[in-house]
Design a protein around this motif. Structure first.
Motif, PDB file in Angstrom:
ATOM      1  N   ALA A  19      40.064  23.096  12.393  1.00 24.75           N
ATOM      2  CA  ALA A  19      39.639  22.796  13.766  1.00 24.75           C
ATOM      3  C   ALA A  19      38.164  22.414  13.801  1.00 24.75           C
ATOM      4  O   ALA A  19      37.750  21.508  14.548  1.00 24.75           O
ATOM      5  CB  ALA A  19      39.900  24.001  14.666  1.00 24.75           C
ATOM      6  N   MET A  20      37.344  23.080  12.976  1.00 26.28           N
ATOM      7  CA  MET A  20      35.925  22.762  12.916  1.00 26.28           C
ATOM      8  C   MET A  20      35.692  21.362  12.329  1.00 26.28           C
ATOM      9  O   MET A  20      34.791  20.641  12.759  1.00 26.28           O
ATOM     10  CB  MET A  20      35.181  23.807  12.075  1.00 26.28           C
ATOM     11  N   VAL A  21      36.499  20.989  11.350  1.00 25.00           N
ATOM     12  CA  VAL A  21      36.392  19.637  10.784  1.00 25.00           C
ATOM     13  C   VAL A  21      36.676  18.600  11.867  1.00 25.00           C
ATOM     14  O   VAL A  21      35.918  17.633  12.041  1.00 25.00           O
ATOM     15  CB  VAL A  21      37.371  19.463   9.605  1.00 25.00           C
ATOM     16  N   MET A  22      37.747  18.806  12.619  1.00 18.69           N
ATOM     17  CA  MET A  22      38.114  17.870  13.684  1.00 18.69           C
ATOM     18  C   MET A  22      37.017  17.782  14.741  1.00 18.69           C
ATOM     19  O   MET A  22      36.625  16.687  15.160  1.00 18.69           O
ATOM     20  CB  MET A  22      39.436  18.312  14.323  1.00 18.69           C
ATOM     21  N   ALA A  50      42.418  12.816  19.750  1.00 21.49           N
ATOM     22  CA  ALA A  50      43.823  12.434  19.915  1.00 21.49           C
ATOM     23  C   ALA A  50      44.412  11.959  18.592  1.00 21.49           C
ATOM     24  O   ALA A  50      45.520  12.354  18.205  1.00 21.49           O
ATOM     25  CB  ALA A  50      43.952  11.351  20.981  1.00 21.49           C
ATOM     26  N   VAL A  51      43.668  11.123  17.867  1.00 22.37           N
ATOM     27  CA  VAL A  51      44.140  10.616  16.575  1.00 22.37           C
ATOM     28  C   VAL A  51      44.191  11.745  15.549  1.00 22.37           C
ATOM     29  O   VAL A  51      45.178  11.897  14.813  1.00 22.37           O
ATOM     30  CB  VAL A  51      43.226   9.478  16.086  1.00 22.37           C
ATOM     31  N   ALA A  52      43.131  12.545  15.496  1.00 18.05           N
ATOM     32  CA  ALA A  52      43.083  13.641  14.519  1.00 18.05           C
ATOM     33  C   ALA A  52      44.190  14.656  14.783  1.00 18.05           C
ATOM     34  O   ALA A  52      44.855  15.128  13.851  1.00 18.05           O
ATOM     35  CB  ALA A  52      41.720  14.318  14.564  1.00 18.05           C
ATOM     36  N   ALA A  53      44.399  15.014  16.047  1.00 12.81           N
ATOM     37  CA  ALA A  53      45.434  15.996  16.378  1.00 12.81           C
ATOM     38  C   ALA A  53      46.823  15.460  16.064  1.00 12.81           C
ATOM     39  O   ALA A  53      47.683  16.211  15.589  1.00 12.81           O
ATOM     40  CB  ALA A  53      45.333  16.370  17.861  1.00 12.81           C
ATOM     41  N   THR A  54      47.043  14.175  16.319  1.00 13.01           N
ATOM     42  CA  THR A  54      48.338  13.588  15.986  1.00 13.01           C
ATOM     43  C   THR A  54      48.585  13.650  14.483  1.00 13.01           C
ATOM     44  O   THR A  54      49.688  13.986  14.027  1.00 13.01           O
ATOM     45  CB  THR A  54      48.392  12.124  16.470  1.00 13.01           C
ATOM     46  N   LEU A  93      54.936  26.317  15.167  1.00 13.04           N
ATOM     47  CA  LEU A  93      54.243  26.750  16.386  1.00 13.04           C
ATOM     48  C   LEU A  93      52.867  26.084  16.504  1.00 13.04           C
ATOM     49  O   LEU A  93      52.468  25.653  17.592  1.00 13.04           O
ATOM     50  CB  LEU A  93      54.093  28.273  16.378  1.00 13.04           C
ATOM     51  N   LEU A  94      52.155  26.005  15.373  1.00  7.15           N
ATOM     52  CA  LEU A  94      50.852  25.339  15.402  1.00  7.15           C
ATOM     53  C   LEU A  94      50.984  23.864  15.750  1.00  7.15           C
ATOM     54  O   LEU A  94      50.142  23.301  16.457  1.00  7.15           O
ATOM     55  CB  LEU A  94      50.152  25.499  14.046  1.00  7.15           C
ATOM     56  N   SER A  95      52.046  23.227  15.264  1.00  7.23           N
ATOM     57  CA  SER A  95      52.248  21.807  15.570  1.00  7.23           C
ATOM     58  C   SER A  95      52.440  21.597  17.068  1.00  7.23           C
ATOM     59  O   SER A  95      51.966  20.593  17.622  1.00  7.23           O
ATOM     60  CB  SER A  95      53.446  21.251  14.796  1.00  7.23           C
ATOM     61  N   LEU A  96      53.099  22.541  17.742  1.00  7.35           N
ATOM     62  CA  LEU A  96      53.279  22.425  19.194  1.00  7.35           C
ATOM     63  C   LEU A  96      51.932  22.498  19.917  1.00  7.35           C
ATOM     64  O   LEU A  96      51.677  21.733  20.849  1.00  7.35           O
ATOM     65  CB  LEU A  96      54.199  23.539  19.695  1.00  7.35           C
ATOM     66  N   VAL A  97      51.086  23.426  19.467  1.00 10.16           N
ATOM     67  CA  VAL A  97      49.752  23.548  20.069  1.00 10.16           C
ATOM     68  C   VAL A  97      48.957  22.260  19.867  1.00 10.16           C
ATOM     69  O   VAL A  97      48.313  21.742  20.795  1.00 10.16           O
ATOM     70  CB  VAL A  97      49.000  24.745  19.464  1.00 10.16           C
ATOM     71  N   VAL A  98      49.008  21.727  18.647  1.00 11.46           N
ATOM     72  CA  VAL A  98      48.245  20.524  18.329  1.00 11.46           C
ATOM     73  C   VAL A  98      48.791  19.317  19.092  1.00 11.46           C
ATOM     74  O   VAL A  98      48.033  18.444  19.521  1.00 11.46           O
ATOM     75  CB  VAL A  98      48.263  20.267  16.808  1.00 11.46           C
ATOM     76  N   ILE A  99      50.096  19.259  19.298  1.00 17.63           N
ATOM     77  CA  ILE A  99      50.693  18.167  20.067  1.00 17.63           C
ATOM     78  C   ILE A  99      50.193  18.196  21.506  1.00 17.63           C
ATOM     79  O   ILE A  99      49.889  17.152  22.097  1.00 17.63           O
ATOM     80  CB  ILE A  99      52.233  18.251  20.017  1.00 17.63           C
ATOM     81  N   VAL A 100      50.093  19.401  22.090  1.00 19.99           N
ATOM     82  CA  VAL A 100      49.548  19.527  23.447  1.00 19.99           C
ATOM     83  C   VAL A 100      48.114  19.002  23.500  1.00 19.99           C
ATOM     84  O   VAL A 100      47.730  18.279  24.429  1.00 19.99           O
ATOM     85  CB  VAL A 100      49.611  20.994  23.915  1.00 19.99           C
ATOM     86  N   VAL A 101      47.324  19.356  22.479  1.00 21.49           N
ATOM     87  CA  VAL A 101      45.939  18.871  22.407  1.00 21.49           C
ATOM     88  C   VAL A 101      45.909  17.348  22.300  1.00 21.49           C
ATOM     89  O   VAL A 101      45.110  16.679  22.968  1.00 21.49           O
ATOM     90  CB  VAL A 101      45.212  19.507  21.207  1.00 21.49           C
ATOM     91  N   ALA A 102      46.791  16.788  21.476  1.00 16.09           N
ATOM     92  CA  ALA A 102      46.839  15.340  21.292  1.00 16.09           C
ATOM     93  C   ALA A 102      47.211  14.635  22.594  1.00 16.09           C
ATOM     94  O   ALA A 102      46.591  13.625  22.965  1.00 16.09           O
ATOM     95  CB  ALA A 102      47.842  14.980  20.196  1.00 16.09           C
ATOM     96  N   VAL A 103      48.201  15.162  23.301  1.00 15.96           N
ATOM     97  CA  VAL A 103      48.628  14.540  24.564  1.00 15.96           C
ATOM     98  C   VAL A 103      47.516  14.613  25.607  1.00 15.96           C
ATOM     99  O   VAL A 103      47.229  13.626  26.308  1.00 15.96           O
ATOM    100  CB  VAL A 103      49.904  15.225  25.087  1.00 15.96           C
ATOM    101  N   ALA A 104      46.868  15.781  25.722  1.00 14.25           N
ATOM    102  CA  ALA A 104      45.797  15.944  26.705  1.00 14.25           C
ATOM    103  C   ALA A 104      44.646  14.982  26.431  1.00 14.25           C
ATOM    104  O   ALA A 104      44.101  14.360  27.355  1.00 14.25           O
ATOM    105  CB  ALA A 104      45.299  17.389  26.688  1.00 14.25           C
ATOM    106  N   ASN A 105      44.280  14.830  25.169  1.00 12.75           N
ATOM    107  CA  ASN A 105      43.170  13.938  24.831  1.00 12.75           C
ATOM    108  C   ASN A 105      43.563  12.474  24.941  1.00 12.75           C
ATOM    109  O   ASN A 105      42.713  11.635  25.253  1.00 12.75           O
ATOM    110  CB  ASN A 105      42.657  14.256  23.425  1.00 12.75           C
TER     111      ASN A 105
END
Length: 268
Positions: free
Chosen positions: A124-127, A193-197, A237-249
């Motif tokens: 997360a810090m890298v992103m 958005a790109v990084a989270a995807t 479960l982590l992928s679901l969280v990251v997908i939400v972040v990607a969609v929001a961004n």
């Protein structure tokens, strides 16, 4: 060796970026308050200049902030690589710990779980720091004292809010500085958005591989099956969280003005 590297990189992530950014960008600001004071003044100058090009003071601050996040991104990436390698060794040791006592197995599992959690945090810090290095102006704006402005800064922020409330229906009255801010803010969220995807795809792949490995493991090897199933579940479960972040961004990237207005109104 890996443990020593991780131990050294954690304080380096906190302490090294400011002096390194100051040396590579041509000068620092004598601490966070110095950066805030310089940014506040140069932001007022930029808004009133009527130009898209940053004035020297703001250019210096943005350049410093870019270098700051580049250093943090590099250190975070190094830490992530070390933690991945260390975590892999610890999980392998746990899977092969059949001859050890329960206390030793518990210690290995606990250490592996902690290292895995730290690796997730490091990713997360890298992103976040790639985001700051790619769009340093938007990242730097978070340092503006929007909650308690005074003097010329208060007047400038009021004008920014007024124009953002009407954006993009401001016609020829749109200040060039506002166009730059909106464009950079869109890029700021596009990076995440790109990084989270990308991370979501990796996590989904890891989950699929873990479940497949679990299914292929013999029923008698319960420890291995349990580890792979845990990895599969946690990755999903982590992928679901990251997908939400990607969609929001992605949504903010397409329409950045409302989110930028929320920031200048102290909403985040």
């Amino acid at each position: 060796m890996l443990g020593a590297l991780a131990t050294a990189l954690v304080p380096a992530f906190v302490l090294a970026p400011r002096p390194l950014a100051a040396s590579t960008s041509g000068g620092g600001f004598g601490g966070q308050q110095g950066l805030i004071d310089s940014l506040s003044k140069s932001f007022v100058d930029y808004w009133s200049s009527g130009d898209r090009t940053f004035p020297p003071g703001l250019e210096r601050a943005v350049d410093y902030w870019r270098h700051y996040h580049v250093v943090k991104a590099v250190i975070a990436a190094m830490l992530l690589a070390v933690l991945i390698a260390l975590g892999a060794l610890l999980w392998k040791a746990f899977l092969r710990a059949g001859g050890l006592g329960a206390a030793s197995r518990f210690a290995l599992a606990s250490a592996a779980a902690v290292v895995t959690a730290l690796a997730v945090f490091s990713s997360a810090m890298v992103m976040a720091n790639i985001q700051g290095a790619t769009a340093p102006f938007s990242s730097l704006l978070s340092m503006l004292p929007v909650h308690a402005p005074h003097g010329e800064l208060a007047d400038t922020l009021h004008q920014v809010r007024q124009h953002l409330a009407d954006y993009p229906n401001t016609g020829d009255r749109t200040p060039p500085a506002l166009e730059v801010m909106v464009s950079d803010f869109s890029r700021y969220h596009a990076v995440i958005a790109v990084a989270a995807t990308t991370v979501a795809v990796v996590l989904i792949g890891m989950s699929a591989v873990s479940w497949r490995r679990s299914a292929r493991t013999g029923a008698s090897d319960r420890r291995t099956r349990r580890v792979f199933r845990s990895f599969g579940l946690v990755s999903a479960l982590l992928s679901l969280v990251v997908i939400v972040v990607a969609v929001a961004n992605t949504t903010t990237t397409a329409d950045p003005a409302p989110a930028l207005l929320a920031f200048f109104e102290g909403g985040w």
